[in-house]
Design an enzyme around this catalytic site. Structure first.
Site, PDB file in Angstrom:
ATOM      1  N   ASN A   1      40.410  50.515  39.505  1.00  0.00           N
ATOM      2  CA  ASN A   1      41.158  51.605  40.132  1.00  0.00           C
ATOM      3  C   ASN A   1      40.265  52.385  41.093  1.00  0.00           C
ATOM      4  OD1 ASN A   1      43.280  50.869  38.412  1.00  0.00           O
ATOM      5  ND2 ASN A   1      42.592  52.278  36.809  1.00  0.00           N
TER       6      ASN A   1
ATOM      7  N   GLN B   1      41.982  56.362  38.885  1.00  0.00           N
ATOM      8  CA  GLN B   1      40.542  56.278  38.591  1.00  0.00           C
ATOM      9  C   GLN B   1      40.100  57.579  37.937  1.00  0.00           C
ATOM     10  OE1 GLN B   1      37.893  55.772  41.993  1.00  0.00           O
ATOM     11  NE2 GLN B   1      36.189  55.135  40.702  1.00  0.00           N
TER      12      GLN B   1
ATOM     13  N   ASP C   1      34.412  49.781  26.428  1.00  0.00           N
ATOM     14  CA  ASP C   1      35.136  51.009  26.758  1.00  0.00           C
ATOM     15  C   ASP C   1      35.183  51.892  25.509  1.00  0.00           C
ATOM     16  OD1 ASP C   1      37.432  52.879  27.184  1.00  0.00           O
ATOM     17  OD2 ASP C   1      37.680  51.739  29.032  1.00  0.00           O
ATOM     18  N   ILE C   2      34.926  53.199  25.654  1.00  0.00           N
ATOM     19  CA  ILE C   2      34.906  54.069  24.462  1.00  0.00           C
ATOM     20  C   ILE C   2      36.311  54.422  23.987  1.00  0.00           C
ATOM     21  CG2 ILE C   2      32.621  55.048  24.921  1.00  0.00           C
ATOM     22  CD1 ILE C   2      34.043  57.579  25.999  1.00  0.00           C
TER      23      ILE C   2
ATOM     24  N   HIS D   1      34.312  50.718  38.553  1.00  0.00           N
ATOM     25  CA  HIS D   1      34.180  49.832  37.394  1.00  0.00           C
ATOM     26  C   HIS D   1      35.400  48.932  37.282  1.00  0.00           C
ATOM     27  CE1 HIS D   1      35.990  53.676  36.204  1.00  0.00           C
ATOM     28  NE2 HIS D   1      36.690  53.033  35.295  1.00  0.00           N
ATOM     29  N   PHE D   2      35.145  47.703  36.881  1.00  0.00           N
ATOM     30  CA  PHE D   2      36.215  46.771  36.521  1.00  0.00           C
ATOM     31  C   PHE D   2      36.473  46.881  35.024  1.00  0.00           C
ATOM     32  CE2 PHE D   2      34.925  44.609  40.469  1.00  0.00           C
ATOM     33  CZ  PHE D   2      36.145  44.201  40.979  1.00  0.00           C
ATOM     34  N   HIS D   3      37.757  46.912  34.647  1.00  0.00           N
ATOM     35  CA  HIS D   3      38.149  46.754  33.246  1.00  0.00           C
ATOM     36  C   HIS D   3      38.427  45.268  32.984  1.00  0.00           C
ATOM     37  CE1 HIS D   3      39.330  51.091  32.508  1.00  0.00           C
ATOM     38  NE2 HIS D   3      39.376  51.068  33.832  1.00  0.00           N
TER      39      HIS D   3
END
Lengths: 213, 213
Positions: free
Chosen positions: B141, B148, B85-86, B154-156
């Site tokens: 989300n 979202q 994740d950035i 996407h899954f975190h």
């Protein structure tokens, strides 16, 4: 250097073919005596998700977990169970877990993890249909520092209706176990669980008609 | 009435057998021109997760997404990509998404959903090994009401080190997109991504030795 590639085929989609001749597997899994989710796994036998029993069936009786809180089953396969959260953050808040006792996501088998992923999508679609709420969160907490309360791994599927600011803040604060959560209304719960089970059956039957990639 | 049972077999575990003779599938998927995750999918080709390229390989060059932010790839299969994740909530915060553009979890195919589930477990195990942090959240989300931000599902996977109270509160508040998040430190990120890729390879190779249920 040419970029490497590899086998792009995905595994076959599991069939929901109903075979009444196979032994029940739900009682042979490892189980923790004090785990509420193991209790649920032990008393609710698997059924075919494409053809759920009627809500009056004894195999779905919410009081099978008595004297623990009533259980409203959404899904019961040989490997997974899903049911309404007893302290929902919103209407349609459900939990999905492996039938055997697995403390964290890293404790499930590779095959169970794929099955969890497959049913997360199916349950999400079913909850959207049954509640009419098109936005939702999927949350899965591993360990005390991550706010895991019941040490039997479970995914939350939580509808997110558009809320006014105050309720929305409370919603986020309670997402990880802080703040107030309401008890499940048992009369509403029975009807809701029935609608979600029927929606699961619809989605599973629709998937059977899809190309297998 | 005897409770019904049905086929208790799980689908076979997909193999990671490397087949360099197959065409690359990553460029043939549907893609949205302005989607940052489609951009990542388009420029990073699949590789065998059990045998990742060295970090110096041009196929892992973080600047392939320039002038968008650098991308630190964790996993790149024909169907999925994962990367740091950035704006991480903690060290080791990663994202896992399908390679094609799928707005919500209900938009993925049945086979993709199973593959997402399979790699959620693998990535969780790899992040635990690479960071030494044993607790973590998985969050996904769907839709604006559910916070979202990027409309490509996407899954975190978010490690949860034990934090003192103040930092812990901030952590929870920012989990759903509010409050401050720090930018990724690019020098640290390169080393971290390398460690996670190696841990993914370890887990995948260990899984190949496990019974297939």
């Amino acid at each position: 250097m040419a970029p490497k590639t590899y086998d792009s085929s995905l595994p076959p989609i599991p069939s929901t073919d109903f075979d009444p001749g196979l032994p029940q597997s739900h009682s042979s899994h490892n189980s923790e005596p004090d785990c509420p989710f193991c209790h649920i796994s032990a008393v609710y036998p698997p059924y075919n998700p494409a053809d759920p029993p009627p809500s009056t069936s004894p195999v779905l009786n919410p009081e099978l977990t008595s004297p623990q809180p009533s259980t409203f089953i959404i899904l019961s396969t040989p490997h997974l169970v899903a049911f309404l959260d007893i302290m929902p953050l919103s209407i349609g808040h459900i939990l999905l877990c492996p039938r055997p006792h697995r403390p964290k996501l890293t404790d499930v088998s590779p095959a169970e993890s794929a099955e969890l992923g497959r049913y997360l999508r199916i349950l999400s679609a079913a909850v959207v249909r049954a509640t009419g709420v098109g936005d939702w969160n999927v949350v899965q907490n591993n360990g005390a520092a991550a706010a895991q309360v019941v040490p039997h791994m479970h995914f939350h599927v939580i509808p997110r209706p558009e809320l006014r600011d105050k309720r929305s803040e409370r919603f986020t604060a309670t997402m990880f176990g802080r703040g107030q959560r309401d008890d499940l209304d048992e009369e509403e719960a029975a009807g809701l669980a029935e609608r979600v089970r029927r929606a699961v059956a619809e989605v599973v039957r629709e998937d059977e008609g899809k190309p297998k990639l």
